[in-house]
Scaffold this active site. Structure first.
Site, PDB file in Angstrom:
ATOM      1  N   TYR A   1       0.831  -1.201   0.000  1.00  0.00           N
ATOM      2  CA  TYR A   1       0.000   0.000   0.000  1.00  0.00           C
ATOM      3  C   TYR A   1       0.868   1.255   0.000  1.00  0.00           C
ATOM      4  CZ  TYR A   1      -3.172   3.720   1.286  1.00  0.00           C
ATOM      5  OH  TYR A   1      -3.864   4.902   1.286  1.00  0.00           O
TER       6      TYR A   1
ATOM      7  N   GLY B   1      -6.559   4.942  -0.681  1.00  0.00           N
ATOM      8  CA  GLY B   1      -7.906   5.012  -0.146  1.00  0.00           C
ATOM      9  C   GLY B   1      -8.768   3.885  -0.670  1.00  0.00           C
TER      10      GLY B   1
ATOM     11  N   HIS C   1      -5.609  15.837  -5.221  1.00  0.00           N
ATOM     12  CA  HIS C   1      -5.939  16.153  -3.826  1.00  0.00           C
ATOM     13  C   HIS C   1      -5.798  17.644  -3.524  1.00  0.00           C
ATOM     14  CE1 HIS C   1      -6.055  11.902  -3.463  1.00  0.00           C
ATOM     15  NE2 HIS C   1      -5.932  11.840  -2.143  1.00  0.00           N
TER      16      HIS C   1
ATOM     17  N   ASN D   1      -0.096  13.142   4.116  1.00  0.00           N
ATOM     18  CA  ASN D   1      -0.836  12.317   5.052  1.00  0.00           C
ATOM     19  C   ASN D   1      -0.476  12.638   6.497  1.00  0.00           C
ATOM     20  OD1 ASN D   1      -2.555  10.287   5.826  1.00  0.00           O
ATOM     21  ND2 ASN D   1      -1.696   8.776   4.423  1.00  0.00           N
TER      22      ASN D   1
ATOM     23  N   ARG E   1     -15.062  38.377  41.729  1.00  0.00           N
ATOM     24  CA  ARG E   1     -14.588  37.498  42.802  1.00  0.00           C
ATOM     25  C   ARG E   1     -14.109  36.145  42.279  1.00  0.00           C
ATOM     26  NH1 ARG E   1     -18.702  34.880  46.518  1.00  0.00           N
ATOM     27  NH2 ARG E   1     -20.012  36.523  45.640  1.00  0.00           N
TER      28      ARG E   1
END
Length: 513
Positions: free
Chosen positions: A54, A61, A84, A197, A286
Site C-alpha cells: 500500500y 484510499g 488532492h 498524510n 470574585r
C-alpha cells in the site's frame, strides 16, 4: 537569523513558532539525512518486488486494491498531489502554511516515511526562500490528516500551481522556484502520499494558538485586577491560603498574578465604605481566578497533547525500524481536534467573564460611583456604551464558535474513510476565537484604565499605573469628551496582541505566569 535544526525525534513548539512567524531558517541534521536514506532504501526494495504494498505499488484510499505497474508509479504520485489539491475558499494565513510545511518536514525527517533526502531538502529550501504555497480554507476533514492543504504545498514542490513570494506577490510556483535556484521535485514511489498524510495543519494552528492564549490568559489576569481596582473591590479573595484549599494549579497562578498587579493599591478595600456597601464582589470579579485558572489548566492539557504530536511521525504507511512497511491509523486527527475544541470553549468563557466586568464598569447602578458609561458628560456624551456592544458581539460569536467541530463526522472516499476528525475546522474556528478574545481583553483594558483614572483622589497600584502610562504612550487616550472611538480600540487591541500590557507591568510585579 535563528536556525532550526530538524532531526529524527520531532520538534518543539518554540521551533514551530520561530519558523512560522519569525522566518527562522531550517537545516536538516546529518542524523536525519541518514535516516531518510535508510528508509528510502527499504521503500526501493519493496518497490522492486512483485507483491503489492500500500502506498508504494498500489492506489490509495478506496482505490487501494489496484496494483500499479512500475511505469505508472511516478504518474500515480504526481496525480495524487494534483487531484488532492482541491481546496476552495479564501487563502489561509502565511504563518499557518509555513507551520504546515515545517511540521510535514519534521515527520519526513523522522525516517519513517520513505521520502528521499533530496525531497526533504527541497521542502527546507522552499521555506528558507520565503515561498508560501496557496492553501485554501476548505478541503480538510482532519483524516487522513490535512490532505487538501498539504497537497497544495506538495504542488509547489513540484513547481505547479501558485505561491506567494517573499515580497508577498502571488506568482506561478515554477517561476518562484527557478528564481531561487530550486529544482522541482520528481516524485517517486510513496513520496506523493507521504507529503499529504498528516495532522500538520491542525497541529501548527494548535501550537500557535497555545502561544497566543498563554499571553492572553496573563493579560486577562491583569485586566481583571484593573477592573477589580476600578470597582473598588477587595483583593482579600486572592489570598493564597484560600486557593490552597482548592488546589487547581491554574487557579492559584491567576490569583497570584492578580495579587501581584494589585500590590500597593489605594483603591482596593473601599467596597464597604461607599454609598452601596457590599459584603462580596460579584462573581465576575470574585471568581476571576477560578474561571481563568480552569482555562489555564485546559491549556496545560492541550500543551501536553501538542508535545506528544510534535514528537510523532504521522504517515500511512510507515517504515518501521525493523524494515517493515505497515499501514496504520495514526493520521487520525482526534487527539488534536478534541483539544482545539476544548480551547475554544474555555476562551469563550474567559471572554464572557471579561465582558461582564466591562458591563459592570459602565453601569452607574453597579459601578459604585463611576459616571454612566464612563462618560465625560453623560447624556451629551455616550462614553464607552458602544465599545461594550462591540465586546458583546465578539463574545456572542465566540459562544457560537465554541460548538465542537470534532463531534461531527462526514464519511468520505466511498466509505473507506468513514469516521473523520474535523480537526482542521476546529483549528480554523479557534483562530477566530483567539482574535476575538484579544479584542475583548483590549476593551476591558480600555474601560478599566479609564475607570481607575476617574477615581479622583485614590492612588492605583504601581503596576496599574505603569499599565495606564504604557497604554497612553501607545496612543490610547484617557477620559474626556466623546471622540472617534475605533482608533483607540484598535490601538488597545494591538497593545495587548504585541505583549505591551504584560511588558508594562512586569518591571513592577516581576515575571507573571
Amino acid at each position: 537569523m535563528h536556525t532550526v535544526v530538524v532531526g529524527t525525534s520531532g520538534t518543539t513548539a518554540d521551533d514551530v513558532v520561530a519558523v512560522a512567524r519569525l522566518g527562522a531558517r531550517i537545516e536538516i541534521s546529518a542524523e536525519a539525512q541518514a535516516a531518510l536514506a535508510a528508509a528510502r532504501a527499504v521503500v526501493d526494495t519493496l518497490a522492486a518486488k512483485p507483491e503489492p504494498v500500500y502506498g508504494v505499488s498500489t492506489g490509495f484510499g478506496a482505490l487501494a486494491s489496484r496494483h500499479i505497474s512500475h511505469e505508472l508509479r511516478a504518474q500515480l504520485q504526481r496525480n495524487i498531489v494534483r487531484s488532492h489539491a482541491a481546496g476552495m475558499g479564501p487563502r489561509v494565513e502565511r504563518e499557518v502554511v509555513r507551520a504546515l510545511m515545517f511540521l510535514r518536514l519534521k515527520t519526513v525527517c523522522s525516517g519513517h516515511t520513505g521520502v528521499r533526502p533530496e525531497v526533504a531538502q527541497t521542502m527546507a529550501d522552499v521555506l528558507n526562500a520565503g515561498i508560501t504555497p496557496v492553501v485554501h480554507e476548505y478541503g480538510s476533514l482532519g483524516c487522513s490528516g490535512d490532505l487538501a492543504p498539504l497537497s497544495h504545498c506538495a504542488l509547489t514542490l513540484m513547481g505547479e500551481g501558485d505561491a506567494e513570494g517573499p515580497d508577498g506577490v502571488l506568482r506561478p510556483a515554477g517561476e518562484l522556484l527557478a528564481e531561487h535556484g530550486i529544482a522541482p521535485v520528481e516524485l517517486r514511489e510513496k513520496e506523493g502520499l507521504a507529503l499529504l498524510n498528516g495532522t500538520d495543519g491542525m497541529l501548527g494552528m494548535l501550537v500557535m494558538a497555545l502561544a497566543d492564549l498563554q499571553r492572553l490568559y496573563t493579560s486577562a489576569d491583569i485586566t481583571a485586577a484593573l477592573s477589580l481596582e476600578a470597582l473598588l473591590g477587595t483583593d482579600k479573595v486572592l489570598a493564597p491560603e484560600l486557593h490552597a484549599i482548592r488546589p487547581h494549579p491554574g487557579q492559584g497562578v491567576s490569583a497570584a498574578n492578580m495579587s501581584a498587579v494589585l500590590k500597593g493599591s489605594g483603591l482596593v478595600g473601599h467596597f464597604q465604605h461607599d454609598e452601596a456597601p457590599r459584603v462580596q464582589d460579584a462573581y465576575s470579579v470574585r471568581c476571576a481566578p477560578q474561571v481563568a485558572g480552569a482555562g489555564r489548566d485546559t491549556l496545560a492539557h492541550a500543551r501536553l497533547v501538542a508535545e506528544r504530536e510534535l514528537a510523532s511521525a504521522v504517515d500511512n504507511p510507515v517504515v518501521l525500524p525493523d524494515g517493515r512497511v505497515e499501514s496504520n491509523g495514526n493520521f487520525h486527527g482526534a487527539p488534536v481536534a478534541y483539544v482545539l475544541d476544548f480551547l475554544a470553549i474555555v476562551a469563550a468563557d474567559l471572554g464572557s467573564i471579561a465582558e461582564r466586568r466591562t458591563d459592570r464598569l459602565l453601569d452607574k447602578n453597579r459601578s459604585h460611583g463611576l459616571p454612566p458609561f464612563l462618560a465625560d458628560d453623560a447624556g451629551v456624551d455616550s462614553g464607552l456604551m458602544i465599545a461594550q456592544y462591540t465586546q458583546a458581539a465578539l463574545v456572542s460569536e465566540m459562544k457560537r464558535l465554541a460548538v465542537p467541530a470534532s463531534a461531527d463526522s462526514i464519511p468520505s472516499s466511498a466509505m473507506q474513510e468513514d469516521h473523520v476528525s474535523m480537526g482542521w475546522s476546529a483549528a480554523r474556528k479557534l483562530r477566530t476565537t483567539v482574535g476575538n478574545l484579544n479584542r475583548i481583553i483590549a476593551v476591558e483594558l480600555y474601560a478599566a484604565t479609564r475607570g481607575i483614572e476617574l477615581r479622583h483622589g485614590l492612588t492605583p497600584a504601581p503596576a496599574s499605573q505603569a499599565a495606564i502610562e504604557a497604554l497612553r504612550a501607545a496612543g490610547v487616550q484617557g477620559p474626556g469628551p466623546d471622540r472617534f472611538l475605533a482608533p483607540d480600540l484598535e490601538a488597545a487591541d494591538t497593545f495587548v496582541r504585541d505583549g505591551g500590557l504584560i511588558a508594562a507591568v512586569e518591571p513592577v510585579t516581576g515575571p507573571l505566569a
